[in-house]
Design an enzyme around this catalytic site. Structure first.
Site, short mmCIF file in Angstrom:
data_model
loop_
_atom_site.label_atom_id
_atom_site.label_comp_id
_atom_site.label_asym_id
_atom_site.label_seq_id
_atom_site.Cartn_x
_atom_site.Cartn_y
_atom_site.Cartn_z
N HIS A 109 3.24 -22.80 39.28
CA HIS A 109 3.56 -21.59 38.51
C HIS A 109 4.75 -20.84 39.07
O HIS A 109 5.50 -20.21 38.32
CB HIS A 109 2.33 -20.69 38.36
N ASP A 151 -0.82 -26.72 31.33
CA ASP A 151 -1.15 -25.50 32.08
C ASP A 151 -2.44 -25.72 32.87
O ASP A 151 -2.55 -25.32 34.04
CB ASP A 151 -1.31 -24.32 31.09
N HIS A 163 5.31 -22.33 27.83
CA HIS A 163 4.82 -22.07 29.19
C HIS A 163 4.31 -23.37 29.82
O HIS A 163 4.72 -23.76 30.90
CB HIS A 163 3.71 -21.00 29.12
N HIS A 170 7.58 -22.61 37.54
CA HIS A 170 7.67 -22.18 36.13
C HIS A 170 8.39 -20.84 36.03
O HIS A 170 9.32 -20.65 35.24
CB HIS A 170 6.28 -22.05 35.51
N1 LIG Z 1 -2.33 -13.85 31.80
C1 LIG Z 1 -2.53 -15.07 32.20
O1 LIG Z 1 -3.45 -15.31 32.97
C2 LIG Z 1 -1.66 -16.16 31.69
C3 LIG Z 1 -1.97 -17.49 31.98
C4 LIG Z 1 -1.15 -18.49 31.44
C5 LIG Z 1 -0.06 -18.17 30.64
N2 LIG Z 1 0.21 -16.86 30.38
C6 LIG Z 1 1.35 -16.47 29.54
O2 LIG Z 1 1.15 -16.96 28.21
C7 LIG Z 1 2.42 -17.05 27.58
C8 LIG Z 1 2.57 -18.36 26.85
O3 LIG Z 1 1.67 -18.40 25.78
P1 LIG Z 1 1.80 -19.52 24.61
O4 LIG Z 1 2.24 -20.79 25.21
O5 LIG Z 1 0.55 -19.47 23.83
O6 LIG Z 1 3.03 -19.03 23.76
P2 LIG Z 1 3.34 -17.73 22.90
O7 LIG Z 1 2.23 -16.77 22.96
O8 LIG Z 1 4.70 -17.29 23.25
O9 LIG Z 1 3.48 -18.34 21.44
C9 LIG Z 1 2.47 -18.94 20.74
C10 LIG Z 1 3.03 -19.30 19.38
O10 LIG Z 1 2.08 -20.09 18.69
C11 LIG Z 1 1.83 -19.56 17.43
N3 LIG Z 1 0.43 -19.85 17.12
C12 LIG Z 1 -0.67 -19.42 17.76
N4 LIG Z 1 -1.77 -19.92 17.20
C13 LIG Z 1 -1.37 -20.71 16.18
C14 LIG Z 1 -2.04 -21.51 15.21
N5 LIG Z 1 -3.38 -21.61 15.21
N6 LIG Z 1 -1.29 -22.19 14.32
C15 LIG Z 1 0.06 -22.10 14.32
N7 LIG Z 1 0.75 -21.37 15.20
C16 LIG Z 1 0.04 -20.68 16.12
C17 LIG Z 1 2.13 -18.09 17.52
O11 LIG Z 1 2.49 -17.56 16.28
C18 LIG Z 1 3.29 -18.08 18.51
O12 LIG Z 1 4.50 -18.27 17.84
C19 LIG Z 1 3.47 -16.89 28.68
O13 LIG Z 1 4.00 -15.58 28.59
C20 LIG Z 1 2.67 -17.07 29.95
O14 LIG Z 1 3.23 -16.42 31.05
C21 LIG Z 1 -0.57 -15.87 30.89
ZN LIG Z 2 -0.04 -21.03 33.34
#
Ligand SMILES: NC(=O)c1ccc[n+]([C@@H]2O[C@H](COP(=O)([O-])OP(=O)(O)OC[C@H]3O[C@@H](n4cnc5c(N)ncnc54)[C@H](O)[C@@H]3O)[C@@H](O)[C@H]2O)c1
Ligand SMILES: [Zn+2]
Length: 363
Positions: free
Chosen positions: A256, A173, A274, A259
């Site tokens: 993105h 990312d 992501h 994506h």
């Molecule tokens: N708002 C923004 O600026 C922005 C930027 C980038 C991405 N995003 C969004 O973020 C999302 C993706 O986030 P993601 O990749 O973190 O996935 P996610 O939030 O879907 O899942 C993260 C997973 O990791 C697990 N987890 C978290 N911490 C952990 C730990 N310490 N140990 C074990 N498991 C752990 C959680 O239980 C969960 O199942 C997407 O929806 C994307 O569009 C938003």
């Molecule tokens: Zn991103």
């Protein structure tokens, strides 16, 4: 308009065991009863430290378990709960979707928001926006807020203990940050912050990529062994702070948008993170931008060393039809997305062809 706009959270704290002092930081924001949003896995890892610190500071809280999707139904459900519990702040503890949901709830409740990323998997923590999906996980829109989080608190011990795959996803990312900001600067586009790219954001985005090329592989090896080294600290900062500031005030473009396009497809691609989809999106962006093969190969080699997807098979799309890839291209080039910051002339077919070209280069 040619104003530059630069936004950021009010405070960023990162370090080993930083979570132990969360109560003190919450108190500083004048909150007496925040809503804490997390999920079962993450609360199992962090709950004890948070509870202890809250007790030490004599603070109350209301815990809500996150259902897993940053969708309006979920945001509204928890907002209602926050209202009936009269909470005065929102704390998101978890991955990107939890954090995005927490920001949206705080915006609706008009309270402050504290972000506690427990994995360095995305650059969501620092931004004043959420990525909203349908209940089924299809990208819907970017939702923008008046201000960035009041505090981003990163405990590197917790983050380094998360699955290494999530750490690599965060590197992917963050690797998109400079690629996209550079394109947005070239086309003089507006960034997610609503203005042109500042010299500060450009420097941050460029340093983000350099940090990852310098320390990414060493840091990935370290977290696989559960270590928190200087390299890990540097990469957590790159994935979270540099990438967060760099994308929001630097500009998004092709990576993105592609994506987001991938999320319209059915099937196993939904099991990718992501960052994994962004990795392939970044390579596709570089192909569309006509970078020399040698340069693209540097990214491919780097991604492969981190176990990130670089072929259609890796994306579970080896059996996708050309029409499916055009569908990805249609979503990526829609007005709601940021492909225009790379070039407004790129068509859905151009995207489909570039996706196939990445596969050829990677094999
Ligand atoms: N708002 C923004 O600026 C922005 C930027 C980038 C991405 N995003 C969004 O973020 C999302 C993706 O986030 P993601 O990749 O973190 O996935 P996610 O939030 O879907 O899942 C993260 C997973 O990791 C697990 N987890 C978290 N911490 C952990 C730990 N310490 N140990 C074990 N498991 C752990 C959680 O239980 C969960 O199942 C997407 O929806 C994307 O569009 C938003
Ligand atoms: Zn991103």
């Amino acid at each position: 308009m040619s104003e530059i706009v630069f936004v950021s959270p009010s405070k960023y704290i990162q370090g080993k065991n930083a979570l132990e002092k969360i109560g003190k930081h919450v108190k500083e924001t004048a909150s007496k009863k925040p809503l804490i949003l997390s999920d079962e896995t993450v609360w199992g890892i962090t709950g004890e430290a948070i509870e202890k610190s809250f007790k030490e500071e004599d603070l109350a809280y209301h815990y809500v378990e996150f259902n897993g999707e940053a969708s309006w139904n979920e945001i509204n459900r928890i907002t209602d709960e926050g209202k009936s519990e009269s909470v005065d702040a929102v704390i998101g503890v978890g991955g990107g979707k939890t954090l995005d949901t927490a920001k949206a709830i705080a915006d609706q409740l008009e309270t402050g928001v504290i972000i506690v990323p427990t994995t360095a998997s995305t650059d969501a923590p620092t931004s004043a926006l959420s990525v909203i999906y349908s209940d089924k996980g299809v990208f819907e829109s970017y939702n923008f807020y008046k201000k960035n989080p009041d505090l981003v608190l990163v405990d590197t011990k917790v983050v380094a203990g998360a699955p290494p795959r999530l750490f690599a996803s965060g590197i992917a990312d963050a690797m998109a940050t400079w690629v996209e900001a550079r394109a947005a600067i070239k086309s003089n586009s507006d960034t997610m912050a609503g203005g042109k790219t500042s010299i500060a954001a450009k420097a941050i985005a460029e340093t983000c990529e350099k940090t990852l090329f310098d320390y990414g592989q060493a840091a990935y090896k370290a977290v696989k062994e559960g270590l928190v080294t200087k390299q890990v600290e540097a990469v957590v900062e790159a994935n979270t702070l540099l990438s967060g500031l760099g994308f929001e005030s630097g500009g998004l473009a092709g990576a993105h948008a592609i994506h987001n396009g991938f999320t319209v497809l059915d099937g196993d691609i939904h099991h990718l993170t992501h960052g994994e989809k962004v990795a392939y999106g970044t390579l596709t962006h570089l192909v569309l931008e006509l970078h020399p093969e040698k340069e693209i190969r540097k990214y491919i080699d780097f991604y492969q060393s981190l176990g990130l997807p670089t072929t259609l098979k890796d994306l579970h799309l080896e059996n996708a039809s050309y029409e499916d890839l055009v569908k990805v291209g249609e979503a990526a080039t829609s007005d709601a997305d940021t492909m225009g910051n790379l070039s407004p002339e790129i068509t859905a077919e151009d995207v489909a062809d570039a996706i196939l070209a990445v596969d050829q280069l990677s094999k």
